[in-house]
Scaffold this motif. Sequence first.
Motif, PDB file in Angstrom:
ATOM      1  N   GLY A   1       0.778  -1.231   0.000  1.00 25.02           N
ATOM      2  CA  GLY A   1       0.000   0.000   0.000  1.00 25.02           C
ATOM      3  C   GLY A   1       0.810   1.282   0.000  1.00 25.02           C
ATOM      4  O   GLY A   1       0.252   2.373  -0.040  1.00 25.02           O
ATOM      5  N   SER A   2       2.144   1.171   0.028  1.00 25.99           N
ATOM      6  CA  SER A   2       2.975   2.382   0.039  1.00 25.99           C
ATOM      7  C   SER A   2       3.110   2.949  -1.369  1.00 25.99           C
ATOM      8  O   SER A   2       3.172   2.208  -2.354  1.00 25.99           O
ATOM      9  CB  SER A   2       4.361   2.080   0.616  1.00 25.99           C
ATOM     10  N   VAL A   3       3.147   4.280  -1.458  1.00 32.74           N
ATOM     11  CA  VAL A   3       3.245   4.968  -2.752  1.00 32.74           C
ATOM     12  C   VAL A   3       4.712   5.020  -3.193  1.00 32.74           C
ATOM     13  O   VAL A   3       5.593   5.395  -2.421  1.00 32.74           O
ATOM     14  CB  VAL A   3       2.687   6.401  -2.645  1.00 32.74           C
ATOM     15  N   ILE A   4       4.967   4.657  -4.441  1.00 26.95           N
ATOM     16  CA  ILE A   4       6.330   4.657  -4.973  1.00 26.95           C
ATOM     17  C   ILE A   4       6.770   6.088  -5.273  1.00 26.95           C
ATOM     18  O   ILE A   4       6.022   6.876  -5.858  1.00 26.95           O
ATOM     19  CB  ILE A   4       6.417   3.814  -6.252  1.00 26.95           C
ATOM     20  N   LYS A   5       7.980   6.398  -4.875  1.00 27.59           N
ATOM     21  CA  LYS A   5       8.594   7.686  -5.204  1.00 27.59           C
ATOM     22  C   LYS A   5       9.578   7.452  -6.341  1.00 27.59           C
ATOM     23  O   LYS A   5      10.508   6.655  -6.219  1.00 27.59           O
ATOM     24  CB  LYS A   5       9.305   8.266  -3.978  1.00 27.59           C
ATOM     25  N   TRP A   6       9.374   8.154  -7.446  1.00 28.98           N
ATOM     26  CA  TRP A   6      10.169   7.933  -8.647  1.00 28.98           C
ATOM     27  C   TRP A   6      11.468   8.742  -8.603  1.00 28.98           C
ATOM     28  O   TRP A   6      11.485   9.839  -8.037  1.00 28.98           O
ATOM     29  CB  TRP A   6       9.353   8.270  -9.888  1.00 28.98           C
TER      30      TRP A   6
END
Length: 377
Positions: A151-156
């Motif tokens: 559920g964690s948002v990916i940081k690009w």
Amino acid sequence: MLKVMIVEDELPILGLMERVIQENKHLSIIGGYTNPAEALDHFLSKKPDVVFLDIEMPKMNGLDLAEKMLKVNENIQIVFTTAYQQYALDAFKVHAVDYLLKPITPEAINRITNRLIKTHNLLMGKPENADENERVSIYCFGTFEVRTTSGSVIKWPTKKTEELLAYFLMNSNQTISKWKLVDLFWSDMDESRAIHNLHNTIYLLKKALKENGILILIEKLNDGYLLKKDQEVFFDVEELRNYAQKYLEVTIENVKESERIFSLYKGILFGVKDSFWCLNFREELLGHYTRLTRNLVTYYIKIRSIHQAEQKLMKYLIIYPLHEEMNLILLKLYATYYDDFNRLQKHYNQYEKLLNEELDVSTPLEAQQVLRKYIQK
């Protein structure tokens, strides 16, 4: 994703709760009701996992309704909503998971969601830390974010990496020429430097996907690239596209699926992350969403569930407040089915003011005629 039913006798508060709950990626609204008896009638067929209940309601209060629902499904999770803290003890007497004080906020919903998920998993015999949808999720409506199975948002690593992925996703299963990519993303550079930037961005993108366990592959084919994703990856744009191809209207058989797809559209494609190449995609998806809204409204009017039709129109107009067709349908709804001049006049005035302030134009003639005919009647 947990299926949620809301029972709140005040329509504006119901609308607010629906908007707040829809912001949570783990909750999906399958029904909103102002009438407790109607909610109880639909309880068995809707099969919600969680019910948010207003305590202070006429005829049948939330405590009584909760007891009736628990007799039907002893595993249902009840969350009470109230403006008065003294109801807390009574709430827990009917085995409520929690109670929330109004006004309901996103923070309050987020606070209890983990507990709801854990309880649901235990009831279903799943491990305590298992999410109901343990899969990679891609959200493009109102934002652009990719979430891992946890559920964690990916940081690009770079903005170009993020934008390139978005472009690939919108063109899934299509081979895209490297020259087209260079022209779109690095048109201000000379050819050799632009190609170098493309290769480097592709490398960073593949690396980020692999490190985060995202089942998306970017294959090099001759002078182009092809994105392939695992079928288990949830992608909201794909969900809407598939629905639009499968269904031409809303029926009793597909209304549940129609509601699910409708709830996915939380705003304009990619939100504020604007790119000139996405304009055509925005128009395409807006067309699908508009048609779905129109079909849902038609269906609910047909079965005389007028408040549901109103809710769909109001949600649409929150995102696109100047949409002429939807404003006209809502005005006609107030004039014909509600026969309510106050609602009709209030929405007409809001629409008129918005058109004047935003576009410096007058209200469309058809809208004027709806108001005029009602006054004459």
